[in-house]
Scaffold this motif. Sequence first.
Motif, PDB file in Angstrom:
ATOM      1  N   ARG A  62      -0.017 -21.572  13.437  1.00  0.00           N
ATOM      2  CA  ARG A  62      -1.444 -21.574  13.049  1.00  0.00           C
ATOM      3  C   ARG A  62      -1.596 -21.350  11.547  1.00  0.00           C
ATOM      4  O   ARG A  62      -2.442 -21.991  10.896  1.00  0.00           O
ATOM      5  N   ILE A  63      -0.792 -20.470  10.983  1.00  0.00           N
ATOM      6  CA  ILE A  63      -0.847 -20.211   9.539  1.00  0.00           C
ATOM      7  C   ILE A  63      -0.505 -21.486   8.770  1.00  0.00           C
ATOM      8  O   ILE A  63      -1.221 -21.873   7.838  1.00  0.00           O
ATOM      9  N   LYS A  65      -0.628 -24.610   9.774  1.00  0.00           N
ATOM     10  CA  LYS A  65      -1.669 -25.619   9.980  1.00  0.00           C
ATOM     11  C   LYS A  65      -2.871 -25.347   9.062  1.00  0.00           C
ATOM     12  O   LYS A  65      -3.415 -26.264   8.440  1.00  0.00           O
ATOM     13  N   ARG A  66      -3.280 -24.082   8.972  1.00  0.00           N
ATOM     14  CA  ARG A  66      -4.404 -23.704   8.104  1.00  0.00           C
ATOM     15  C   ARG A  66      -4.078 -23.980   6.640  1.00  0.00           C
ATOM     16  O   ARG A  66      -4.891 -24.561   5.899  1.00  0.00           O
ATOM     17  N   LYS A  69      -4.237 -27.545   5.446  1.00  0.00           N
ATOM     18  CA  LYS A  69      -5.603 -28.039   5.237  1.00  0.00           C
ATOM     19  C   LYS A  69      -6.190 -27.594   3.899  1.00  0.00           C
ATOM     20  O   LYS A  69      -7.013 -28.298   3.320  1.00  0.00           O
ATOM     21  N   ILE A  70      -5.791 -26.421   3.407  1.00  0.00           N
ATOM     22  CA  ILE A  70      -6.474 -25.872   2.228  1.00  0.00           C
ATOM     23  C   ILE A  70      -5.684 -25.938   0.928  1.00  0.00           C
ATOM     24  O   ILE A  70      -6.249 -25.749  -0.146  1.00  0.00           O
TER      25      ILE A  70
END
Length: 87
Positions: A62-63, A65-66, A69-70
Amino acid sequence: MELKIKEERGLEEEIEKRRKNIDNYDNQIAKLLEKRFEEVEKISELKERGGFRIYEPQRQARILKRLHKIVNLPEEAINSIWDAIFK
């Protein structure tokens, strides 16, 4: 010839200025990593006390993936950096 020397000095000054910026960013990154590691240590202690699993691969996924995106970096670079941080 004198114009070329002035241009070279200007370039050297610009390079030095940018290197100082990088040094400042490195210092900030190091301090933030230190804070991150402190939080990880606290969480590990809490998980141990509660009998929870320490390692959570889905959290790491999850980290990443986040961050993909940023952050405007290649995914491979992000993965490599964060793999080192996760260890």
